[in-house]
Design a protein around this motif. Structure first.
Motif, PDB file in Angstrom:
ATOM      1  N   VAL A   6       0.805  -1.183  -0.188  1.00 37.02           N
ATOM      2  CA  VAL A   6       0.150   0.110  -0.081  1.00 37.02           C
ATOM      3  C   VAL A   6       0.759   1.582   0.023  1.00 37.02           C
ATOM      4  CG1 VAL A   6      -1.273   1.225   1.681  1.00 37.02           C
ATOM      5  CG2 VAL A   6      -2.069  -1.053   1.306  1.00 37.02           C
ATOM      6  N   ASN A   7       2.031   1.317   0.922  1.00 35.82           N
ATOM      7  CA  ASN A   7       2.456   2.352   1.116  1.00 35.82           C
ATOM      8  C   ASN A   7       3.068   2.782  -0.957  1.00 35.82           C
ATOM      9  OD1 ASN A   7       2.098   3.521   3.734  1.00 35.82           O
ATOM     10  ND2 ASN A   7       3.729   1.934   4.294  1.00 35.82           N
ATOM     11  N   LEU A   8       3.721   1.240  -1.423  1.00 32.91           N
ATOM     12  CA  LEU A   8       4.839   1.528  -2.606  1.00 32.91           C
ATOM     13  C   LEU A   8       3.559   2.335  -3.649  1.00 32.91           C
ATOM     14  CD1 LEU A   8       7.213   0.746  -3.097  1.00 32.91           C
ATOM     15  CD2 LEU A   8       6.119  -1.288  -4.330  1.00 32.91           C
ATOM     16  N   TYR A   9       2.684   2.124  -3.435  1.00 35.59           N
ATOM     17  CA  TYR A   9       0.850   1.842  -4.714  1.00 35.59           C
ATOM     18  C   TYR A   9       2.016   3.555  -4.097  1.00 35.59           C
ATOM     19  CZ  TYR A   9      -2.948   2.479  -6.668  1.00 35.59           C
ATOM     20  OH  TYR A   9      -3.721   3.195  -7.173  1.00 35.59           O
ATOM     21  N   LYS A  10       1.190   4.341  -2.875  1.00 37.88           N
ATOM     22  CA  LYS A  10       0.921   5.329  -2.540  1.00 37.88           C
ATOM     23  C   LYS A  10       2.863   6.231  -2.861  1.00 37.88           C
ATOM     24  CE  LYS A  10      -2.115   4.674   1.268  1.00 37.88           C
ATOM     25  NZ  LYS A  10      -2.480   5.181   2.126  1.00 37.88           N
ATOM     26  N   PHE A  11       3.635   6.109  -3.285  1.00 38.68           N
ATOM     27  CA  PHE A  11       4.723   6.693  -3.202  1.00 38.68           C
ATOM     28  C   PHE A  11       4.416   6.945  -4.322  1.00 38.68           C
ATOM     29  CE2 PHE A  11       9.282   6.623  -4.668  1.00 38.68           C
ATOM     30  CZ  PHE A  11      10.109   7.560  -3.444  1.00 38.68           C
ATOM     31  N   PRO A  12       4.595   7.156  -5.710  1.00 36.70           N
ATOM     32  CA  PRO A  12       4.344   8.053  -6.975  1.00 36.70           C
ATOM     33  C   PRO A  12       3.469   9.042  -6.678  1.00 36.70           C
ATOM     34  CG  PRO A  12       3.971   5.844  -7.455  1.00 36.70           C
ATOM     35  CD  PRO A  12       4.007   5.629  -6.300  1.00 36.70           C
ATOM     36  N   ARG A  13       2.153   9.269  -6.322  1.00 36.01           N
ATOM     37  CA  ARG A  13       1.937  10.259  -6.063  1.00 36.01           C
ATOM     38  C   ARG A  13       2.355  11.285  -4.764  1.00 36.01           C
ATOM     39  NH1 ARG A  13      -3.925   7.891  -4.069  1.00 36.01           N
ATOM     40  NH2 ARG A  13      -2.478   6.044  -2.647  1.00 36.01           N
ATOM     41  N   PHE A  14       3.499  10.635  -3.897  1.00 34.95           N
ATOM     42  CA  PHE A  14       3.840  11.260  -2.692  1.00 34.95           C
ATOM     43  C   PHE A  14       4.674  12.348  -3.781  1.00 34.95           C
ATOM     44  CE2 PHE A  14       7.716  11.627  -0.161  1.00 34.95           C
ATOM     45  CZ  PHE A  14       7.418  12.619   0.650  1.00 34.95           C
ATOM     46  N   LEU A  15       5.569  11.182  -4.840  1.00 38.51           N
ATOM     47  CA  LEU A  15       6.620  12.026  -5.627  1.00 38.51           C
ATOM     48  C   LEU A  15       6.471  13.367  -5.925  1.00 38.51           C
ATOM     49  CD1 LEU A  15       9.391  11.848  -5.450  1.00 38.51           C
ATOM     50  CD2 LEU A  15       9.342   9.962  -7.414  1.00 38.51           C
ATOM     51  N   THR A  16       5.072  13.075  -6.788  1.00 38.29           N
ATOM     52  CA  THR A  16       4.567  14.250  -7.984  1.00 38.29           C
ATOM     53  C   THR A  16       3.832  15.338  -7.039  1.00 38.29           C
ATOM     54  OG1 THR A  16       3.868  11.516  -9.123  1.00 38.29           O
ATOM     55  CG2 THR A  16       2.420  14.557  -9.987  1.00 38.29           C
ATOM     56  N   SER A  17       3.933  15.178  -5.629  1.00 40.60           N
ATOM     57  CA  SER A  17       2.572  16.331  -4.998  1.00 40.60           C
ATOM     58  C   SER A  17       4.346  17.124  -4.629  1.00 40.60           C
ATOM     59  CB  SER A  17       2.457  16.285  -3.871  1.00 40.60           C
ATOM     60  OG  SER A  17       2.738  15.011  -3.132  1.00 40.60           O
ATOM     61  N   VAL A  18       5.261  15.771  -4.610  1.00 39.06           N
ATOM     62  CA  VAL A  18       6.790  16.699  -3.409  1.00 39.06           C
ATOM     63  C   VAL A  18       7.175  17.661  -4.553  1.00 39.06           C
ATOM     64  CG1 VAL A  18       9.003  15.836  -3.200  1.00 39.06           C
ATOM     65  CG2 VAL A  18       7.258  15.612  -1.842  1.00 39.06           C
ATOM     66  N   PHE A  19       7.449  17.346  -6.369  1.00 37.47           N
ATOM     67  CA  PHE A  19       7.628  17.752  -7.171  1.00 37.47           C
ATOM     68  C   PHE A  19       6.939  19.685  -7.185  1.00 37.47           C
ATOM     69  CE2 PHE A  19      10.358  14.446  -8.941  1.00 37.47           C
ATOM     70  CZ  PHE A  19      11.551  14.679  -8.570  1.00 37.47           C
ATOM     71  N   ILE A  20       5.639  19.610  -7.535  1.00 36.49           N
ATOM     72  CA  ILE A  20       4.900  19.962  -8.007  1.00 36.49           C
ATOM     73  C   ILE A  20       4.692  20.904  -6.492  1.00 36.49           C
ATOM     74  CG2 ILE A  20       2.695  21.504  -7.784  1.00 36.49           C
ATOM     75  CD1 ILE A  20       2.017  17.986  -9.412  1.00 36.49           C
ATOM     76  N   GLY A  21       5.119  20.464  -5.458  1.00 37.56           N
ATOM     77  CA  GLY A  21       5.614  21.680  -4.823  1.00 37.56           C
ATOM     78  C   GLY A  21       6.174  22.072  -4.582  1.00 37.56           C
ATOM     79  N   PHE A  22       7.867  21.442  -4.935  1.00 40.36           N
ATOM     80  CA  PHE A  22       8.793  22.397  -4.604  1.00 40.36           C
ATOM     81  C   PHE A  22       9.196  23.510  -5.784  1.00 40.36           C
ATOM     82  CE2 PHE A  22      13.118  22.454  -6.875  1.00 40.36           C
ATOM     83  CZ  PHE A  22      13.830  23.280  -6.310  1.00 40.36           C
ATOM     84  N   PHE A  23       8.120  23.092  -6.856  1.00 37.24           N
ATOM     85  CA  PHE A  23       8.268  24.453  -8.037  1.00 37.24           C
ATOM     86  C   PHE A  23       7.482  25.116  -7.826  1.00 37.24           C
ATOM     87  CE2 PHE A  23      10.064  20.155 -10.213  1.00 37.24           C
ATOM     88  CZ  PHE A  23      11.243  21.587 -11.284  1.00 37.24           C
TER      89      PHE A  23
END
Length: 65
Positions: A6-23
């Protein structure tokens, strides 16, 4: 073990939100500065100068000059 998947499945969404927040947090002050016409000209000149400087440095470093 299912919690791991479940955590591994959620990781791409987390990574995407981190990149969007950074930019968004990085470029938000730049967008505020670009509301003034004088700042647009200055920002454009600085950006073009930096790109040409990096281009020349990389060209010299790779020996293509």
């Amino acid at each position: 073990m299912s919690n791991f998947w479940v955590n591994l499945y959620k990781f791409p969404r987390f990574l995407t939100s981190v990149f969007i927040g950074f930019f968004l947090t990085t470029f938000q002050p730049i967008f505020k500065l670009l509301k003034n016409k004088n700042n647009i000209v200055l920002f454009t000149i600085i950006t073009i100068s930096l790109i040409s400087l990096f281009y020349k440095i990389i060209k010299i470093m790779t020996g293509l000059s």
